[in-house]
Design a protein around this motif. Sequence first.
Motif, PDB file in Angstrom:
ATOM      1  N   GLN A 160      15.612 -53.136   8.269  1.00 46.01           N
ATOM      2  CA  GLN A 160      16.348 -53.049   7.808  1.00 46.01           C
ATOM      3  C   GLN A 160      17.896 -53.019   8.420  1.00 46.01           C
ATOM      4  OE1 GLN A 160      14.384 -50.923   7.764  1.00 46.01           O
ATOM      5  NE2 GLN A 160      15.693 -49.083   8.412  1.00 46.01           N
ATOM      6  N   ALA A 161      17.802 -52.783   9.151  1.00 49.52           N
ATOM      7  CA  ALA A 161      19.528 -51.890  10.913  1.00 49.52           C
ATOM      8  C   ALA A 161      19.307 -53.647  10.816  1.00 49.52           C
ATOM      9  CB  ALA A 161      18.799 -51.189  11.271  1.00 49.52           C
ATOM     10  N   GLY A 162      18.335 -54.223  10.833  1.00 44.87           N
ATOM     11  CA  GLY A 162      18.943 -55.805  11.300  1.00 44.87           C
ATOM     12  C   GLY A 162      18.609 -55.989  12.946  1.00 44.87           C
ATOM     13  N   THR A 163      17.918 -54.664  13.386  1.00 47.82           N
ATOM     14  CA  THR A 163      16.595 -54.932  14.837  1.00 47.82           C
ATOM     15  C   THR A 163      15.703 -55.606  14.609  1.00 47.82           C
ATOM     16  OG1 THR A 163      17.680 -52.331  15.036  1.00 47.82           O
ATOM     17  CG2 THR A 163      16.232 -53.272  16.431  1.00 47.82           C
ATOM     18  N   TRP A 164      16.090 -56.498  15.744  1.00 54.14           N
ATOM     19  CA  TRP A 164      14.368 -57.256  16.334  1.00 54.14           C
ATOM     20  C   TRP A 164      14.086 -56.836  17.338  1.00 54.14           C
ATOM     21  CZ3 TRP A 164      14.828 -61.741  13.921  1.00 54.14           C
ATOM     22  CH2 TRP A 164      15.266 -62.296  12.644  1.00 54.14           C
ATOM     23  N   GLY A 165      12.352 -56.139  17.379  1.00 58.79           N
ATOM     24  CA  GLY A 165      11.914 -56.250  18.073  1.00 58.79           C
ATOM     25  C   GLY A 165      10.320 -57.446  18.524  1.00 58.79           C
ATOM     26  N   GLY A 166       9.431 -56.348  17.779  1.00 55.74           N
ATOM     27  CA  GLY A 166       7.967 -57.461  18.582  1.00 55.74           C
ATOM     28  C   GLY A 166       7.686 -57.610  20.028  1.00 55.74           C
ATOM     29  N   SER A 167       6.620 -58.840  20.202  1.00 58.63           N
ATOM     30  CA  SER A 167       6.157 -59.287  21.591  1.00 58.63           C
ATOM     31  C   SER A 167       7.145 -60.134  22.207  1.00 58.63           C
ATOM     32  CB  SER A 167       4.730 -59.463  21.857  1.00 58.63           C
ATOM     33  OG  SER A 167       4.633 -61.143  20.804  1.00 58.63           O
TER      34      SER A 167
END
Length: 141
Positions: free
Chosen positions: A124-131
């Motif tokens: 929801q904060a627009g933060t991208w993550g993951g491998s």
Amino acid sequence: MKRKQKAGFTLVELMIVAAIIAILAAIIIPLLSSNRDTAIAAEAHNLCGTVATACKVYYAKNGAGPTSTADLPATTQTELENAKYYDESDIEIDWTSPAAWTITVTSGANVYSTGTAEDLTLNQAGTWGGSLVTKGIAAAN
């Protein structure tokens, strides 16, 4: 008396050409595989964004978040069906509230050149993550 010249290439000339082709292939093939991984990651990036937008619209209309991609509008369903590397089963929606949600797109193990399953998340904060972000295959924006 003139000597007849034979037409054709010598074995040494053919070996040199084969060596040059092998060197060029060794340089080009890894570059092409990297470009393919980037294209697949771009599709995951687009799907995350599309699903996140559709989830927000769904919430605005229904007052509750979607539980799966089946709840999303038909236009989003069509886009998911037309995805080249992913399908609906690769997308997970974790919608607790408008202030707490995560969209995750996970690939199969045979999709990327790494040979392992890779994932990309958007919250929801627009933060991208993951491998995909950790390995630098996908941008973190």
